[in-house]
Design a protein around this motif. Sequence first.
Motif, PDB file in Angstrom:
ATOM      1  N   ILE A  21       0.247  -2.015   4.688  1.00 43.29           N
ATOM      2  CA  ILE A  21       1.356  -1.824   5.009  1.00 43.29           C
ATOM      3  C   ILE A  21       2.079  -0.401   3.867  1.00 43.29           C
ATOM      4  O   ILE A  21       2.604   0.209   4.298  1.00 43.29           O
ATOM      5  N   ARG A  22       1.631  -1.067   1.869  1.00 46.07           N
ATOM      6  CA  ARG A  22       1.940  -0.064   1.688  1.00 46.07           C
ATOM      7  C   ARG A  22       1.458   1.466   2.173  1.00 46.07           C
ATOM      8  O   ARG A  22       1.946   2.500   1.480  1.00 46.07           O
ATOM      9  N   ASP A  23      -0.292   1.867   2.546  1.00 44.37           N
ATOM     10  CA  ASP A  23      -0.728   2.703   3.086  1.00 44.37           C
ATOM     11  C   ASP A  23       0.595   3.683   4.100  1.00 44.37           C
ATOM     12  O   ASP A  23       0.876   4.690   4.058  1.00 44.37           O
ATOM     13  N   HIS A  24       0.513   2.428   5.308  1.00 50.73           N
ATOM     14  CA  HIS A  24       1.476   3.488   6.087  1.00 50.73           C
ATOM     15  C   HIS A  24       3.235   3.744   5.135  1.00 50.73           C
ATOM     16  O   HIS A  24       3.432   5.001   5.607  1.00 50.73           O
ATOM     17  N   LEU A  25       4.070   3.307   4.276  1.00 49.54           N
ATOM     18  CA  LEU A  25       4.331   3.798   3.926  1.00 49.54           C
ATOM     19  C   LEU A  25       4.158   4.743   3.277  1.00 49.54           C
ATOM     20  O   LEU A  25       5.614   6.169   3.206  1.00 49.54           O
ATOM     21  N   ARG A  26       3.302   4.738   2.044  1.00 53.14           N
ATOM     22  CA  ARG A  26       3.127   6.269   1.106  1.00 53.14           C
ATOM     23  C   ARG A  26       2.507   7.819   2.992  1.00 53.14           C
ATOM     24  O   ARG A  26       2.530   8.217   2.258  1.00 53.14           O
ATOM     25  N   ASP A  27       2.077   6.952   3.302  1.00 53.56           N
ATOM     26  CA  ASP A  27       1.499   7.987   4.325  1.00 53.56           C
ATOM     27  C   ASP A  27       2.927   8.260   5.070  1.00 53.56           C
ATOM     28  O   ASP A  27       2.902  10.068   5.233  1.00 53.56           O
ATOM     29  N   ALA A  28       3.557   7.893   5.496  1.00 54.67           N
ATOM     30  CA  ALA A  28       5.350   8.388   5.963  1.00 54.67           C
ATOM     31  C   ALA A  28       5.852   8.685   4.864  1.00 54.67           C
ATOM     32  O   ALA A  28       6.413  10.415   5.575  1.00 54.67           O
ATOM     33  N   ILE A  29       5.831   8.750   3.315  1.00 56.20           N
ATOM     34  CA  ILE A  29       6.506   9.563   2.589  1.00 56.20           C
ATOM     35  C   ILE A  29       5.604  10.508   2.380  1.00 56.20           C
ATOM     36  O   ILE A  29       6.034  11.780   2.652  1.00 56.20           O
TER      37      ILE A  29
END
Length: 237
Positions: A21-29
């Motif tokens: 989830i961190r990676d998904h959110l990080r990519d979106a940011i």
Amino acid sequence: MTLDDPTMTGPLAGEDRATAIRDHLRDAIVDRRLAPGTKLSEAEVGTLFDVSRTVVRAALQALAFEGLVRIERNRGAFVATPTPEEARQVFAARRLIEPDIARAAAERITPTQIANFRDRLHDESQLMSERGPSARRAEIRASGDFHLLLASVGGNTILLRFMEELVARSSLVIAVYGRSGASSCGHDDHANILTALELRDADQAAQLLLTHINHIEVDLDLRNTDNIPLRDALNRR
């Protein structure tokens, strides 16, 4: 790995899911699909990924440690909005470490790595010919990847981790203060840096990279951004 992998159980499963989830959110940011200031609701993120709020909270805390998320007591988590001073500090940090990364890369680079760089420059060139927000985000991401590949070639894994955070923070800064979109890095600058690397001219590579960082920073100014819904930013159904 998928977030709904039935084989994932126990504490490690929770850690793996939080990391995903961190990676998904990080990519979106980093891709600017999540604008600075966007509220990251634990309940909504948990629903989108079908995980508990505890797992989401761990992911958000990891992003807060990286400086990409701001957690406010009794209000929740938000995509960080860097101040002008924080923006200056990001680029000051890049000026401190990236020239030495370029020098190390010039000494270590291989023909295969040069070919990888050229492939990335070709991708950048293609993206520059396209139009629209999605193409713009992809171009910015490709530009950041150039700097991360350079750090990888430099061979220092600690500096590579620093660069991952600095590139992510730079994306936030550009999202807030980017004036024309040129902040995504000059394609010609990248090509010139690669030429110096291929010639194994460490000092020239370092100087070109320093000039390049200055070019990015000089294009920054205060700029408003529009928020989009969390579901749309993460592209989850």
